[in-house]
Design a protein around this motif. Structure first.
Motif, PDB file in Angstrom:
ATOM      1  N   GLU A  76      43.614 -11.295  67.001  1.00  0.00           N
ATOM      2  CA  GLU A  76      43.304 -10.375  68.336  1.00  0.00           C
ATOM      3  C   GLU A  76      42.220  -9.378  67.456  1.00  0.00           C
ATOM      4  O   GLU A  76      42.358  -8.875  66.449  1.00  0.00           O
ATOM      5  N   LEU A  77      41.087  -9.312  68.107  1.00  0.00           N
ATOM      6  CA  LEU A  77      39.769  -8.585  67.489  1.00  0.00           C
ATOM      7  C   LEU A  77      39.932  -7.171  68.215  1.00  0.00           C
ATOM      8  O   LEU A  77      39.889  -6.760  69.294  1.00  0.00           O
ATOM      9  N   ASP A  78      39.783  -6.057  67.186  1.00  0.00           N
ATOM     10  CA  ASP A  78      39.734  -4.762  67.414  1.00  0.00           C
ATOM     11  C   ASP A  78      38.547  -4.147  67.514  1.00  0.00           C
ATOM     12  O   ASP A  78      37.548  -3.902  66.446  1.00  0.00           O
ATOM     13  N   LYS A  79      37.625  -4.047  68.755  1.00  0.00           N
ATOM     14  CA  LYS A  79      36.253  -3.521  68.969  1.00  0.00           C
ATOM     15  C   LYS A  79      36.210  -2.100  68.422  1.00  0.00           C
ATOM     16  O   LYS A  79      35.384  -1.676  68.148  1.00  0.00           O
ATOM     17  N   ALA A  80      37.328  -1.229  68.834  1.00  0.00           N
ATOM     18  CA  ALA A  80      37.240   0.156  68.432  1.00  0.00           C
ATOM     19  C   ALA A  80      37.067   0.531  67.028  1.00  0.00           C
ATOM     20  O   ALA A  80      36.497   1.339  66.645  1.00  0.00           O
ATOM     21  N   ASN A  81      37.885  -0.530  66.133  1.00  0.00           N
ATOM     22  CA  ASN A  81      37.980  -0.143  64.751  1.00  0.00           C
ATOM     23  C   ASN A  81      36.565  -0.556  64.239  1.00  0.00           C
ATOM     24  O   ASN A  81      36.225  -0.003  63.154  1.00  0.00           O
ATOM     25  N   ALA A  82      35.988  -1.726  64.255  1.00  0.00           N
ATOM     26  CA  ALA A  82      34.660  -2.337  63.902  1.00  0.00           C
ATOM     27  C   ALA A  82      34.069  -3.170  64.721  1.00  0.00           C
ATOM     28  O   ALA A  82      33.949  -4.127  64.905  1.00  0.00           O
ATOM     29  N   PHE A 132      24.688  -6.668  57.599  1.00  0.00           N
ATOM     30  CA  PHE A 132      24.796  -5.405  58.311  1.00  0.00           C
ATOM     31  C   PHE A 132      25.932  -4.459  57.660  1.00  0.00           C
ATOM     32  O   PHE A 132      26.653  -4.871  56.901  1.00  0.00           O
ATOM     33  N   PRO A 133      25.809  -3.244  58.046  1.00  0.00           N
ATOM     34  CA  PRO A 133      26.736  -2.437  57.000  1.00  0.00           C
ATOM     35  C   PRO A 133      28.309  -2.310  57.495  1.00  0.00           C
ATOM     36  O   PRO A 133      28.687  -2.877  58.324  1.00  0.00           O
ATOM     37  N   ASP A 134      28.904  -1.780  56.493  1.00  0.00           N
ATOM     38  CA  ASP A 134      30.451  -1.526  56.498  1.00  0.00           C
ATOM     39  C   ASP A 134      30.823  -0.734  57.490  1.00  0.00           C
ATOM     40  O   ASP A 134      30.197   0.376  57.863  1.00  0.00           O
ATOM     41  N   GLU A 135      32.144  -1.088  57.947  1.00  0.00           N
ATOM     42  CA  GLU A 135      32.779  -0.160  59.048  1.00  0.00           C
ATOM     43  C   GLU A 135      33.970   0.212  58.525  1.00  0.00           C
ATOM     44  O   GLU A 135      34.896  -0.170  58.732  1.00  0.00           O
ATOM     45  N   VAL A 136      34.006   1.145  57.576  1.00  0.00           N
ATOM     46  CA  VAL A 136      35.163   1.558  56.824  1.00  0.00           C
ATOM     47  C   VAL A 136      35.526   3.136  56.800  1.00  0.00           C
ATOM     48  O   VAL A 136      34.482   3.989  56.859  1.00  0.00           O
ATOM     49  N   THR A 137      36.727   3.511  56.748  1.00  0.00           N
ATOM     50  CA  THR A 137      36.788   5.020  56.545  1.00  0.00           C
ATOM     51  C   THR A 137      37.365   5.467  55.274  1.00  0.00           C
ATOM     52  O   THR A 137      37.393   6.773  54.986  1.00  0.00           O
ATOM     53  N   GLY A 138      37.879   4.363  54.274  1.00  0.00           N
ATOM     54  CA  GLY A 138      38.551   4.842  53.176  1.00  0.00           C
ATOM     55  C   GLY A 138      40.037   4.856  53.288  1.00  0.00           C
ATOM     56  O   GLY A 138      40.585   4.940  52.142  1.00  0.00           O
ATOM     57  N   GLU A 139      40.361   4.619  54.509  1.00  0.00           N
ATOM     58  CA  GLU A 139      42.042   4.559  54.414  1.00  0.00           C
ATOM     59  C   GLU A 139      42.439   3.155  54.913  1.00  0.00           C
ATOM     60  O   GLU A 139      43.393   3.215  55.159  1.00  0.00           O
ATOM     61  N   SER A 175      35.517  -4.072  56.082  1.00  0.00           N
ATOM     62  CA  SER A 175      35.814  -3.710  57.752  1.00  0.00           C
ATOM     63  C   SER A 175      36.852  -4.654  58.064  1.00  0.00           C
ATOM     64  O   SER A 175      36.960  -5.925  58.181  1.00  0.00           O
ATOM     65  N   VAL A 176      37.836  -4.176  58.738  1.00  0.00           N
ATOM     66  CA  VAL A 176      38.804  -4.694  59.393  1.00  0.00           C
ATOM     67  C   VAL A 176      38.677  -5.103  60.854  1.00  0.00           C
ATOM     68  O   VAL A 176      38.376  -4.556  61.761  1.00  0.00           O
ATOM     69  N   LEU A 177      38.652  -6.666  61.082  1.00  0.00           N
ATOM     70  CA  LEU A 177      38.141  -7.233  62.204  1.00  0.00           C
ATOM     71  C   LEU A 177      39.450  -7.339  63.269  1.00  0.00           C
ATOM     72  O   LEU A 177      39.091  -7.027  64.556  1.00  0.00           O
ATOM     73  N   GLY A 178      40.463  -7.274  62.880  1.00  0.00           N
ATOM     74  CA  GLY A 178      41.777  -7.526  63.530  1.00  0.00           C
ATOM     75  C   GLY A 178      42.958  -7.873  62.899  1.00  0.00           C
ATOM     76  O   GLY A 178      43.194  -7.986  61.505  1.00  0.00           O
ATOM     77  N   ARG A 179      43.695  -8.800  63.609  1.00  0.00           N
ATOM     78  CA  ARG A 179      44.999  -9.337  62.942  1.00  0.00           C
ATOM     79  C   ARG A 179      45.161 -10.827  63.621  1.00  0.00           C
ATOM     80  O   ARG A 179      45.188 -11.000  64.901  1.00  0.00           O
ATOM     81  N   VAL A 180      46.131 -11.403  62.862  1.00  0.00           N
ATOM     82  CA  VAL A 180      46.598 -12.831  63.442  1.00  0.00           C
ATOM     83  C   VAL A 180      47.703 -12.482  64.168  1.00  0.00           C
ATOM     84  O   VAL A 180      48.684 -11.742  63.907  1.00  0.00           O
ATOM     85  N   VAL A 181      47.462 -13.030  65.416  1.00  0.00           N
ATOM     86  CA  VAL A 181      48.456 -12.815  66.450  1.00  0.00           C
ATOM     87  C   VAL A 181      49.505 -14.112  66.569  1.00  0.00           C
ATOM     88  O   VAL A 181      50.714 -14.141  67.542  1.00  0.00           O
TER      89      VAL A 181
END
Length: 216
Positions: A76-82, A132-139, A175-181
């Motif tokens: 499951e890919l998270d568009k909002a996160n990355a 392309f750049p990272d999409e990270v918050t440091g958290e 950058s976190v793409l999502g998770r294995v479901v």
């Protein structure tokens, strides 16, 4: 005589019959972001592929499925996160970039337990010809089942990604793409097969192949 601005049913019917439409209220546009995909002529594309469009959706989720020689893995890919990373990942899947590739690195140490994929030639060699750049918050954290972008330093994302099969005690730089479901048992079988020469970090003892990948 009093003039009213209220549209009666007869007036609406008359407008329709004369070919005039009453404008419908537009649905709010889905949020998007601008992505910077920078060509890397020093590291040309290992397979024919162009950078994605610079506009990415930043809302909702998408699905991706990888068929490996050990079984299926569904993500499951998270568009909002990355949004840019997910946009790129789906673009590469649709471009058949990952078809008939190998996951060249497997780790199983106290600090790191990941399966690294996405390179065409060998570990960290054979990308898409852009970055392309990272999409990270440091958290960011990387628990079991996380799927994240691999890189070779800040802002060097391309085609490389990794699955966390156990844990990843690493800095929040990926950058976190999502998770294995579905399909963690596939990753478990890969881990159980071991690493070449009994090492904690190296090539899988038995090659791990991605036959094809699909995305919604």
């Amino acid at each position: 005589m009093k003039i009213t601005h209220r549209l009666t049913l007869a007036a609406v019917t008359a407008l329709a019959l004369t070919g005039l439409a009453i404008p419908a209220q537009a649905a709010p546009a889905a949020p998007t972001v601008h992505c910077e995909f920078t060509p890397t002529p020093e590291n040309p594309a290992a397979r024919p592929v162009h950078p994605p469009s610079p506009t990415a959706s930043a809302k909702g989720t998408a699905k991706a499925v990888l068929q490996t020689n050990y079984g299926l893995v569904a993500i499951e890919l998270d568009k909002a996160n990355a949004p840019c990373a997910v946009h790129n990942f789906r673009h590469l899947i649709r471009s058949w970039f990952y078809q008939h590739t190998q996951c060249f690195r497997l780790t199983a140490s106290q600090r790191l337990g990941v399966l690294q994929c996405g390179d065409i030639y060998e570990v960290e060699k054979g990308g898409p010809g852009y970055r392309f750049p990272d999409e990270v918050t440091g958290e960011e954290t990387y628990p079991r089942g996380t799927v994240a972008m691999g890189n070779q330093g800040p802002g060097t994302n391309g085609s490389q990604f990794f699955f966390v099969h156990s844990h990843a005690n690493i800095d929040p730089k990926y950058s976190v793409l999502g998770r294995v479901v579905w399909g963690m048992d596939t990753l478990d079988r890969i881990v159980a097969a071991g690493i070449a020469d009994g090492a904690e970090d190296g090539a899988p003892a038995r090659p791990v192949r991605i036959h094809f990948a699909l995305t919604s």
